[in-house]
Design a protein around this motif. Sequence first.
Motif, PDB file in Angstrom:
ATOM      1  N   GLN A  70      16.981 -24.682   2.092  1.00 14.84           N
ATOM      2  CA  GLN A  70      16.703 -23.368   1.510  1.00 14.84           C
ATOM      3  C   GLN A  70      16.768 -22.281   2.580  1.00 14.84           C
ATOM      4  OE1 GLN A  70      12.899 -23.633  -0.386  1.00 14.84           O
ATOM      5  NE2 GLN A  70      13.720 -24.499  -2.281  1.00 14.84           N
ATOM      6  N   ALA A  71      16.214 -22.554   3.755  1.00  8.73           N
ATOM      7  CA  ALA A  71      16.245 -21.563   4.833  1.00  8.73           C
ATOM      8  C   ALA A  71      17.673 -21.305   5.290  1.00  8.73           C
ATOM      9  CB  ALA A  71      15.382 -22.050   6.005  1.00  8.73           C
ATOM     10  N   GLU A  72      18.476 -22.355   5.383  1.00 11.84           N
ATOM     11  CA  GLU A  72      19.872 -22.183   5.777  1.00 11.84           C
ATOM     12  C   GLU A  72      20.638 -21.373   4.730  1.00 11.84           C
ATOM     13  OE1 GLU A  72      23.108 -22.305   8.156  1.00 11.84           O
ATOM     14  OE2 GLU A  72      21.103 -23.025   8.661  1.00 11.84           O
ATOM     15  N   ALA A  73      20.362 -21.634   3.441  1.00 16.79           N
ATOM     16  CA  ALA A  73      21.025 -20.866   2.381  1.00 16.79           C
ATOM     17  C   ALA A  73      20.622 -19.396   2.451  1.00 16.79           C
ATOM     18  CB  ALA A  73      20.673 -21.459   1.020  1.00 16.79           C
ATOM     19  N   ARG A  74      19.355 -19.119   2.748  1.00 16.90           N
ATOM     20  CA  ARG A  74      18.909 -17.723   2.890  1.00 16.90           C
ATOM     21  C   ARG A  74      19.591 -17.057   4.068  1.00 16.90           C
ATOM     22  NH1 ARG A  74      13.564 -19.298   1.125  1.00 16.90           N
ATOM     23  NH2 ARG A  74      13.162 -19.977   3.246  1.00 16.90           N
ATOM     24  N   ARG A  75      19.706 -17.788   5.193  1.00 14.71           N
ATOM     25  CA  ARG A  75      20.379 -17.221   6.359  1.00 14.71           C
ATOM     26  C   ARG A  75      21.833 -16.899   6.059  1.00 14.71           C
ATOM     27  NH1 ARG A  75      19.156 -21.595   9.572  1.00 14.71           N
ATOM     28  NH2 ARG A  75      16.921 -21.637   9.594  1.00 14.71           N
ATOM     29  N   LEU A  76      22.517 -17.802   5.363  1.00 12.79           N
ATOM     30  CA  LEU A  76      23.916 -17.556   5.011  1.00 12.79           C
ATOM     31  C   LEU A  76      24.045 -16.380   4.058  1.00 12.79           C
ATOM     32  CD1 LEU A  76      25.219 -21.215   4.594  1.00 12.79           C
ATOM     33  CD2 LEU A  76      25.710 -19.619   6.456  1.00 12.79           C
ATOM     34  N   ALA A  77      23.118 -16.265   3.102  1.00 16.53           N
ATOM     35  CA  ALA A  77      23.152 -15.151   2.159  1.00 16.53           C
ATOM     36  C   ALA A  77      22.905 -13.823   2.878  1.00 16.53           C
ATOM     37  CB  ALA A  77      22.125 -15.363   1.056  1.00 16.53           C
ATOM     38  N   GLN A  78      21.993 -13.812   3.818  1.00 18.90           N
ATOM     39  CA  GLN A  78      21.734 -12.590   4.572  1.00 18.90           C
ATOM     40  C   GLN A  78      22.924 -12.223   5.442  1.00 18.90           C
ATOM     41  OE1 GLN A  78      18.119 -13.316   6.729  1.00 18.90           O
ATOM     42  NE2 GLN A  78      16.802 -12.775   4.994  1.00 18.90           N
ATOM     43  N   ALA A  79      23.526 -13.226   6.057  1.00 18.64           N
ATOM     44  CA  ALA A  79      24.691 -12.959   6.897  1.00 18.64           C
ATOM     45  C   ALA A  79      25.850 -12.441   6.040  1.00 18.64           C
ATOM     46  CB  ALA A  79      25.102 -14.224   7.645  1.00 18.64           C
ATOM     47  N   ALA A  80      26.036 -13.019   4.854  1.00 11.59           N
ATOM     48  CA  ALA A  80      27.095 -12.546   3.961  1.00 11.59           C
ATOM     49  C   ALA A  80      26.796 -11.130   3.482  1.00 11.59           C
ATOM     50  CB  ALA A  80      27.241 -13.493   2.773  1.00 11.59           C
ATOM     51  N   GLY A  81      25.542 -10.828   3.226  1.00 10.93           N
ATOM     52  CA  GLY A  81      25.154  -9.476   2.808  1.00 10.93           C
ATOM     53  C   GLY A  81      25.393  -8.467   3.905  1.00 10.93           C
ATOM     54  N   ARG A  82      25.128  -8.828   5.146  1.00 11.53           N
ATOM     55  CA  ARG A  82      25.374  -7.916   6.270  1.00 11.53           C
ATOM     56  C   ARG A  82      26.861  -7.709   6.484  1.00 11.53           C
ATOM     57  NH1 ARG A  82      22.488 -10.750  10.636  1.00 11.53           N
ATOM     58  NH2 ARG A  82      21.204 -11.799   9.113  1.00 11.53           N
ATOM     59  N   ASP A  83      27.637  -8.774   6.342  1.00 10.37           N
ATOM     60  CA  ASP A  83      29.086  -8.652   6.503  1.00 10.37           C
ATOM     61  C   ASP A  83      29.675  -7.752   5.417  1.00 10.37           C
ATOM     62  OD1 ASP A  83      28.994 -10.261   8.697  1.00 10.37           O
ATOM     63  OD2 ASP A  83      29.644 -12.085   7.645  1.00 10.37           O
ATOM     64  N   ALA A  84      29.179  -7.911   4.188  1.00 12.78           N
ATOM     65  CA  ALA A  84      29.686  -7.103   3.077  1.00 12.78           C
ATOM     66  C   ALA A  84      29.303  -5.635   3.257  1.00 12.78           C
ATOM     67  CB  ALA A  84      29.154  -7.633   1.752  1.00 12.78           C
ATOM     68  N   SER A  85      28.081  -5.375   3.707  1.00  8.94           N
ATOM     69  CA  SER A  85      27.653  -3.982   3.888  1.00  8.94           C
ATOM     70  C   SER A  85      28.358  -3.341   5.088  1.00  8.94           C
ATOM     71  CB  SER A  85      26.141  -3.907   4.045  1.00  8.94           C
ATOM     72  OG  SER A  85      25.743  -4.540   5.244  1.00  8.94           O
ATOM     73  N   SER A  86      28.625  -4.101   6.112  1.00  7.55           N
ATOM     74  CA  SER A  86      29.312  -3.526   7.287  1.00  7.55           C
ATOM     75  C   SER A  86      30.783  -3.259   6.958  1.00  7.55           C
ATOM     76  CB  SER A  86      29.168  -4.441   8.500  1.00  7.55           C
ATOM     77  OG  SER A  86      29.848  -5.668   8.263  1.00  7.55           O
ATOM     78  N   SER A  87      31.392  -4.091   6.111  1.00 10.92           N
ATOM     79  CA  SER A  87      32.793  -3.859   5.768  1.00 10.92           C
ATOM     80  C   SER A  87      32.942  -2.657   4.830  1.00 10.92           C
ATOM     81  CB  SER A  87      33.400  -5.114   5.136  1.00 10.92           C
ATOM     82  OG  SER A  87      32.780  -5.396   3.915  1.00 10.92           O
ATOM     83  N   THR A  88      31.961  -2.428   3.952  1.00  9.04           N
ATOM     84  CA  THR A  88      32.036  -1.252   3.072  1.00  9.04           C
ATOM     85  C   THR A  88      31.765   0.034   3.818  1.00  9.04           C
ATOM     86  OG1 THR A  88      29.739  -1.539   2.392  1.00  9.04           O
ATOM     87  CG2 THR A  88      31.447  -2.523   0.985  1.00  9.04           C
ATOM     88  N   SER A  89      30.884   0.012   4.792  1.00  7.42           N
ATOM     89  CA  SER A  89      30.594   1.216   5.551  1.00  7.42           C
ATOM     90  C   SER A  89      31.723   1.543   6.513  1.00  7.42           C
ATOM     91  CB  SER A  89      29.250   1.086   6.291  1.00  7.42           C
ATOM     92  OG  SER A  89      29.339   0.039   7.239  1.00  7.42           O
ATOM     93  N   SER A  90      32.435   0.560   7.020  1.00  6.44           N
ATOM     94  CA  SER A  90      33.552   0.826   7.945  1.00  6.44           C
ATOM     95  C   SER A  90      34.787   1.281   7.176  1.00  6.44           C
ATOM     96  CB  SER A  90      33.860  -0.412   8.785  1.00  6.44           C
ATOM     97  OG  SER A  90      34.280  -1.470   7.938  1.00  6.44           O
ATOM     98  N   ALA A  91      34.889   0.942   5.871  1.00  7.55           N
ATOM     99  CA  ALA A  91      36.031   1.349   5.071  1.00  7.55           C
ATOM    100  C   ALA A  91      35.949   2.829   4.704  1.00  7.55           C
ATOM    101  CB  ALA A  91      36.128   0.503   3.817  1.00  7.55           C
ATOM    102  N   GLU A  92      34.774   3.396   4.754  1.00 12.15           N
ATOM    103  CA  GLU A  92      34.615   4.799   4.369  1.00 12.15           C
ATOM    104  C   GLU A  92      35.013   5.680   5.456  1.00 12.15           C
ATOM    105  OE1 GLU A  92      30.564   5.256   3.314  1.00 12.15           O
ATOM    106  OE2 GLU A  92      30.750   4.096   1.526  1.00 12.15           O
TER     107      GLU A  92
END
Length: 92
Positions: A70-92
């Motif tokens: 469960q902790a590993e899944a949370r870490r992966l979800a957080q990392a994916a969320g950060r990657d998605a937010s950083s890619s949307t902010s850099s596209a603007e």
Amino acid sequence: MPWVYLLLALAALALALVSKSTVLTVLALLAALALLLFWVLGLLARRVEAGSRDASMIVDPMELRRLREQAEARRLAQAAGRDASSSTSSAE
């Protein structure tokens, strides 16, 4: 309960002091020594018990593996969320 051993040890010591028989004195002194030993061991057992954890709180290996997954899944979800937010902010 350890205090009962102390009281009995004191009674055995008093018996040894007032006894006129050598055999009874030796037996009473041995009993007093043994009871004092039981008293000390009882106090130590209480101290160890007071410092120990509740055995029902120990996690079994299957539960521990599930928690790690469960902790590993949370870490992966957080990392994916950060990657998605950083890619949307850099596209603007």
